[in-house]
Design a protein around this motif. Sequence first.
Motif, short mmCIF file in Angstrom:
data_model
loop_
_atom_site.label_atom_id
_atom_site.label_comp_id
_atom_site.label_asym_id
_atom_site.label_seq_id
_atom_site.Cartn_x
_atom_site.Cartn_y
_atom_site.Cartn_z
N SER A 133 0.74 -1.41 0.70
CA SER A 133 -0.08 -0.30 -0.53
C SER A 133 1.21 1.41 -0.22
O SER A 133 0.85 2.41 -1.11
N GLY A 134 1.68 0.97 0.55
CA GLY A 134 2.40 2.68 0.82
C GLY A 134 3.24 2.88 -0.25
O GLY A 134 3.84 3.64 -0.75
N PHE A 135 4.26 1.67 -0.77
CA PHE A 135 5.05 2.22 -3.01
C PHE A 135 3.59 2.12 -3.44
O PHE A 135 3.89 3.16 -4.10
N VAL A 136 2.25 1.32 -3.69
CA VAL A 136 1.79 2.22 -4.55
C VAL A 136 0.70 3.55 -4.28
O VAL A 136 0.90 4.36 -5.31
N THR A 137 1.11 3.89 -2.73
CA THR A 137 -0.05 5.01 -2.58
C THR A 137 1.33 6.30 -3.36
O THR A 137 1.28 7.14 -3.65
#
Length: 305
Positions: A105-109
């Motif tokens: 989630s942190g990467f895609v955000t």
Amino acid sequence: MVADGQAMTTTSRVGLLATIGLLVTAAVWGSTFVLIKDVVDRMPVADFLAVRFIVAAVVMFALFHRHVARLERRQLWRGVMLGALYGLGQLLQTWGLSLISPSVSGFVTGMYVVFTPILATFLLRQRMSTSVWLAVGMATLGLALLTLNGFSVDLGVWLTLISALLYGLHIVGLGHWARADEAFGLSAVQMAVIALVCLLATAGHGGPTLPPDRSAWIAVLYMALVAGAGAMLMQTWAQAHLPATRAAIVMTTEPVFAATFAVMFGSDVLTWRMLCGGGLVLAAMYLVELTPRREPPAEAIHHEV
């Protein structure tokens, strides 16, 4: 010539202050990860977001209602659009987070760092230098090293990717429309709309439930007032002085601060991936700040459309 030199020096100083302000904002956002994890384990995600942003909106309107009243109708509608983009982004990101790991989630955000220059190029016809694109690539690689331990594309990833696109649109729109003297009013309008969007998301179960205990309330108030109202105000003011892509790259330091706080509080262990990933993100920010600023001054960038 002297006057021009003084104006350039003043602009440079304000730009530096804006960068520092966004760094502080990213640090505040990074500090909330542990708090959010604890609170959402004890109350529904949509309810948490609704309570958080309602508190922030009430406080901001109590303090800045006169600034809101002074906004032109055009700026009011812009604030509504920006708030809707951000609110929908928050909901989709949180929904996606419930389906995928926090690291993915942190990467895609963080992919808003890629969407922002693309959107600025196509929507605003802004030309990006090679060094800016290089910084975008470095920041993306740094985010991957910081956060990814395996990756698969499923519904949660798609939802989070859409939220990143919405954040990119918000950054571009805010950078194009924000003016320093309207930061208070525009921030308050955005916060009210974000609160409304999150409140509507709780309508299916009869409205938001309140935080269950004192520690949860303390966490929610911190995220509402400091990471919500304060951060939105700082971002709005800072983006009145920085191009959108530069702002996006500076804000990708959020996971660097999140990892730093996680190590400091003993919830994570320092690894080479953290060091390399964090180093790349910081190097990208340093590179984009050293790039000669060929863009027109902020006053010229924020023209009427």
